[in-house]
Scaffold this motif. Structure first.
Motif, PDB file in Angstrom:
ATOM      1  N   GLN A   1      11.026  -1.605  28.747  1.00  0.00           N
ATOM      2  CA  GLN A   1      10.087  -2.432  29.386  1.00  0.00           C
ATOM      3  C   GLN A   1       8.789  -1.701  28.974  1.00  0.00           C
ATOM      4  N   HIS A   2       8.618  -0.826  28.772  1.00  0.00           N
ATOM      5  CA  HIS A   2       7.303  -0.103  28.536  1.00  0.00           C
ATOM      6  C   HIS A   2       7.143   0.312  27.152  1.00  0.00           C
TER       7      HIS A   2
ATOM      8  N   SER B   1       4.328   5.511  33.054  1.00  0.00           N
ATOM      9  CA  SER B   1       4.839   4.935  32.120  1.00  0.00           C
ATOM     10  C   SER B   1       4.010   5.208  30.813  1.00  0.00           C
ATOM     11  N   THR B   2       2.789   5.991  30.994  1.00  0.00           N
ATOM     12  CA  THR B   2       1.761   6.515  30.049  1.00  0.00           C
ATOM     13  C   THR B   2       2.405   7.204  29.272  1.00  0.00           C
TER      14      THR B   2
ATOM     15  N   TRP C   1      13.792   0.872  32.122  1.00  0.00           N
ATOM     16  CA  TRP C   1      12.257   1.055  32.169  1.00  0.00           C
ATOM     17  C   TRP C   1      11.526   1.667  30.943  1.00  0.00           C
ATOM     18  N   CYS C   2      12.407   2.422  30.235  1.00  0.00           N
ATOM     19  CA  CYS C   2      11.604   2.843  28.933  1.00  0.00           C
ATOM     20  C   CYS C   2      11.525   1.719  28.185  1.00  0.00           C
TER      21      CYS C   2
END
Length: 275
Positions: free
Chosen positions: A229-230, A202-203, A226-227
């Motif tokens: 959420q991050h 996720s970094t 997912w993107c």
């Protein structure tokens, strides 16, 4: 005069919206076509293509997993298709097959439509298969600062970098991405079709990152979720790319470019209604 025959080959293919999209283009331009989706066995694409040609086919689209095989079967290739090593559009003239790749056009056109800046951007391309191959020439033409190809198997990404031999291209495995920062991340893997996502850290996402999934669904794909959420700035699916590459294919067959935007709007509405 009977309608000209077209089809799209893929495996799987039941999810394809290409027949509907091309019918909209035909309606716009006042031409008659018949366009079908054909499920080809993984070891039977060439046989199916030859049968389609024998039955009078005028042109074909090619989707996963046959784009690289289509490249090998064509008699003549556009410059983009030569560079990419993958074909998604075939124009048939007698027994002569002309191969092109319109995926890059569709992707770049949609990214511009969404307000993304590609020039001098640091771009990450996830995946090293036919989908990735097809868009690399168009991405390079936008003059990014860097284009990093990352794949679960690093050797495939390295092979793709070597194929293009461009100094802007970097390559690595997913597990080597920890400390990298990107302006744009493009998912060219097929993970989104099954609501999965590439196993990347996720970094790689920050509040300025635009994330693009080359597949699309009625709801955000697993990768898009997912993107988001991050903390990604914007998450985009591949519906606009799909319509854009189809329009370019249609222009190759008929010599006229149909309007893209009305078809995107109508298709998005259909998806939201579950149709």
């Amino acid at each position: 005069m009977s309608p000209r025959q077209f089809c799209v080959f893929g495996n799987p293919i039941k999810q394809s919206r290409s027949p509907w999209i091309h019918q909209q283009f035909a309606n716009q331009l006042g031409v008659e076509i018949e366009y079908e989706a054909t499920l080809a066995p993984c070891d039977g694409f060439e046989r199916n293509l030859k049968s389609f040609i024998a039955d009078g086919g005028s042109g074909a689209n090619v989707t996963a997993p046959f784009k690289e095989e289509a490249w090998r079967l064509c008699d003549q290739l556009s410059d983009i298709a030569k560079d990419s090593g993958a074909v998604n559009t075939i124009y048939i003239s007698g027994d002569h097959l002309y191969g092109d790749n319109t995926d890059g056009f569709g992707l770049v056109a949609d990214l511009h439509r969404q307000g993304a800046t590609l020039t001098n951007a640091n771009i990450l391309l996830l995946g090293a298969g036919g989908a990735a191959r097809g868009v690399i020439p168009a991405l390079l033409k936008e003059n990014p600062a860097t284009l990093t190809i990352a794949n679960r198997t690093a050797s495939k990404a390295n092979h793709l970098k070597a194929h293009f031999g461009d100094s802007q291209i970097q390559s690595c495995g997913f597990d080597e991405l920890n400390d990298a920062n990107f302006d744009l991340i493009i998912n060219a893997t097929s993970a989104g079709l099954s609501q999965q996502r590439p196993n990347v850290p996720s970094t790689i996402i920050n509040q300025h990152t635009i994330c693009y999934d080359m597949v699309y669904q009625a709801t955000p794909t697993g990768f898009m979720q997912w993107c988001s959420q991050h903390g990604a700035a914007l998450c985009i699916d591949g519906l606009g790319m799909l319509v854009g590459q189809a329009a370019k294919s249609f222009s190759i067959w008929f010599g006229k470019m149909p309007q893209i935007e009305p078809v995107i709007v109508e298709l998005r509405e259909m998806l939201s209604k579950g149709s």
